[in-house]
Motif scaffolding. Structure first.
Motif, short mmCIF file in Angstrom:
data_model
loop_
_atom_site.label_atom_id
_atom_site.label_comp_id
_atom_site.label_asym_id
_atom_site.label_seq_id
_atom_site.Cartn_x
_atom_site.Cartn_y
_atom_site.Cartn_z
N GLU A 223 23.87 28.78 10.19
CA GLU A 223 23.28 29.07 8.87
C GLU A 223 21.78 28.78 8.85
O GLU A 223 20.99 29.52 8.23
N ILE A 224 21.38 27.70 9.51
CA ILE A 224 19.96 27.35 9.56
C ILE A 224 19.17 28.44 10.28
O ILE A 224 18.10 28.87 9.81
N ILE A 225 19.67 28.90 11.41
CA ILE A 225 19.00 29.97 12.16
C ILE A 225 18.96 31.25 11.33
O ILE A 225 17.94 31.94 11.29
N ASP A 230 15.05 31.63 13.04
CA ASP A 230 15.04 31.00 14.37
C ASP A 230 15.47 29.55 14.18
O ASP A 230 15.59 29.06 13.05
N ALA A 231 15.70 28.87 15.29
CA ALA A 231 15.99 27.44 15.21
C ALA A 231 14.74 26.69 14.78
O ALA A 231 13.61 27.14 15.03
N PRO A 232 14.89 25.54 14.13
CA PRO A 232 13.71 24.72 13.80
C PRO A 232 13.13 24.10 15.07
O PRO A 232 13.75 24.13 16.14
N ASP A 233 11.95 23.52 14.93
CA ASP A 233 11.35 22.81 16.07
C ASP A 233 11.97 21.43 16.24
O ASP A 233 12.11 20.94 17.37
N LEU A 234 12.33 20.82 15.13
CA LEU A 234 12.86 19.46 15.15
C LEU A 234 13.99 19.34 14.14
O LEU A 234 13.87 19.83 13.01
N HIS A 235 15.10 18.72 14.55
CA HIS A 235 16.22 18.51 13.64
C HIS A 235 16.55 17.03 13.62
O HIS A 235 16.81 16.42 14.67
N MET A 236 16.57 16.45 12.42
CA MET A 236 16.87 15.02 12.25
C MET A 236 18.18 14.87 11.49
O MET A 236 18.42 15.58 10.50
N ILE A 237 19.01 13.92 11.94
CA ILE A 237 20.36 13.85 11.41
C ILE A 237 20.91 12.43 11.48
O ILE A 237 20.61 11.70 12.43
N PRO A 238 21.68 12.00 10.48
CA PRO A 238 22.32 10.68 10.57
C PRO A 238 23.37 10.69 11.68
O PRO A 238 24.01 11.72 11.94
N PHE A 255 23.98 30.12 19.68
CA PHE A 255 23.17 31.22 19.12
C PHE A 255 21.99 31.55 20.02
O PHE A 255 21.57 32.71 20.11
N HIS A 256 21.44 30.56 20.68
CA HIS A 256 20.34 30.80 21.63
C HIS A 256 20.85 31.64 22.79
O HIS A 256 20.19 32.61 23.22
N LYS A 263 14.42 29.79 20.42
CA LYS A 263 14.12 28.44 20.89
C LYS A 263 15.25 27.50 20.52
O LYS A 263 16.17 27.86 19.77
N LEU A 264 15.19 26.30 21.05
CA LEU A 264 16.14 25.24 20.73
C LEU A 264 15.39 24.08 20.09
O LEU A 264 14.26 23.79 20.48
N PRO A 265 16.00 23.40 19.13
CA PRO A 265 15.30 22.30 18.46
C PRO A 265 15.39 21.00 19.25
O PRO A 265 16.27 20.83 20.10
N VAL A 266 14.49 20.11 18.95
CA VAL A 266 14.58 18.73 19.43
C VAL A 266 15.51 17.99 18.47
O VAL A 266 15.28 17.97 17.27
N MET A 267 16.58 17.41 19.02
CA MET A 267 17.58 16.73 18.19
C MET A 267 17.30 15.23 18.17
O MET A 267 17.26 14.57 19.22
#
Length: 411
Positions: A223-225, A230-238, A255-256, A263-267
């Motif tokens: 859904e985010i993509i 596109d994918a975000p650059d950075l994804h932050m998550i609990p 999806f990539h 691109k793929l995000p930094v997790m």
């Protein structure tokens, strides 16, 4: 067609299952069952759910990317499709032209991201012939499991650590009809018992050790993509039991690989300081944090989460309870998004990264100008009303008079 109270239903139900045009509607049957105090046979529900009207849930939207077939009964409450909300104030705090978005998973049917995985876990359980499901929970999993089991017409059993569950979540499990057992121990003890029961009893486990859970949860990345292009650059998550960060990474990579993201995000994951086994690289025997949803000392998806952060170039960090609660209040007051404490760990983490207290491995300084950042907030604020209650202060009383009220509000 109207049913008389003395009709016993079974022939009518078989008529509906067979598609008889003269058969009563589902609502008519349910009402008639109430009148004669007759239960609809559980065997009817899978047939009904196969043809759920207006279903835009996770399986309906992303079927081609999920391990389902025509034989899979879709147990859905129209989960997913949660908003990705642009946060102008968080964007300004980060600076450098960055755009910050909040993936608000608290708007799923039971109020948390767990619904995405549970639609898959329960659907596959019913497909396998299960008549009951079981889970260990810090609260959100129990609510989702109980709700989707109720939807499927099967039994649900929930093991909870006694005295460690937020009231809102406990109420949900009871209202959805689950059999709730409070054990003398923590979540890790509850999960151990669930594993043992699952090995010997014909009961399906629906914790995130069930691989279908992560399959459903990965759809949030889709859904985010879809929204950002596109994918975000950075994804932050609990990070608690660590299944969600693992599932997001699974979804982004899928999806990539399919050419839907360039691109793929930094997790980057954030654990509560008193419950941070991955950060400290050791099991925490007695985890403690106000963020009950991530109060877990031995995450089931530890290895998967570690791989996601390592392979994406990300990191894991900790935030204190004070930082979590301040972020929870800040997000509600400044962006109008009310989340439970555990959800606010990602916001607390972003604020920490944007300040002077960032860790040495923090990826934020490395992202490009104009980067897109996503923070997942996993559950609604009403899940844990006891914590929010501490913010209720300063209520004043006044006469039922406009002048008196204007004096009080400074008008």
């Amino acid at each position: 067609m109207r049913l008389r109270p003395n009709e016993k239903m079974m022939l009518r139900i078989s008529d509906v299952a067979g598609g008889d045009a003269s058969a009563p509607s589902v609502s008519e049957m349910l009402l008639a069952a109430r009148r004669v105090r007759t239960d609809i046979p559980r065997s009817f529900f899978p047939r009904m759910i196969h043809n759920t009207l207006h279903d835009r849930g996770v399986i309906a939207r992303w079927r081609q990317f999920l391990p389902v077939s025509d034989a899979t009964p879709v147990i859905s409450l129209n989960e997913g499709s949660t908003p990705l909300i642009h946060s102008p104030r968080l964007s300004a705090i980060v600076g450098r032209g960055a755009e910050v978005f909040v993936k608000y998973e608290g708007l799923n049917p039971t109020g948390s991201f767990k619904d995405r995985g549970m639609t898959m876990a329960i659907s596959k359980a019913v497909e396998s012939g299960a008549k009951a499901v079981i889970c260990a929970s810090t609260g959100n999993t129990s609510a989702a499991a109980a709700a989707y089991a109720a939807r499927a017409g099967i039994a649900s059993i929930v093991l909870l650590p006694a005295g460690k569950i937020a009231l809102g979540k406990l109420a949900q499990a009871f209202m959805y009809g689950a059999k709730v057992v409070a054990i003398e121990g923590n979540f890790d003890d509850a999960l151990r018992l669930v594993r043992e029961i699952g090995e010997t009893e014909p009961i399906a486990i629906v914790n995130s050790i069930n691989p279908f859970r992560l399959e459903g949860q990965k759809t949030a990345a889709f859904e985010i993509i879809e929204t950002l292009g596109d994918a975000p650059d950075l994804h932050m998550i609990p990070v608690g039991n660590a299944g969600n960060i693992s599932a997001y990474w699974m979804g982004y990579r899928e999806f990539h690989a399919n050419g839907r993201a360039k691109k793929l995000p930094v997790m980057t994951g954030f654990q509560a300081a008193g419950s941070a086994p991955i950060f400290h690289n050791k099991v925490i025997e007695n985890p403690e944090t106000v963020a009950t949803a991530i109060r877990i000392g031995n995450p089931a998806s530890w290895d998967l989460a570690t791989a996601a952060m390592r392979d994406s170039g990300g990191a894991v960090d900790i935030v204190t309870d004070a930082e979590i609660l301040e972020a929870q209040f800040w997000l509600a007051k400044n962006e109008g998004i009310f989340v439970e404490p555990a959800s606010a760990a990602s916001i607390a983490g972003l604020l920490k990264c944007a300040g002077k207290a960032r860790c040495a491995a923090c990826p934020l300084p490395k992202i490009p100008e104009g980067a897109k950042i996503v923070c997942t907030v996993t559950g609604h604020g009403l899940k844990d009303p006891e914590v929010a209650k501490d913010r209720i202060s300063g209520i004043v009383t006044a006469r039922a008079d406009k002048g008196a009220i204007m004096n009080l509000i400074g008008g």
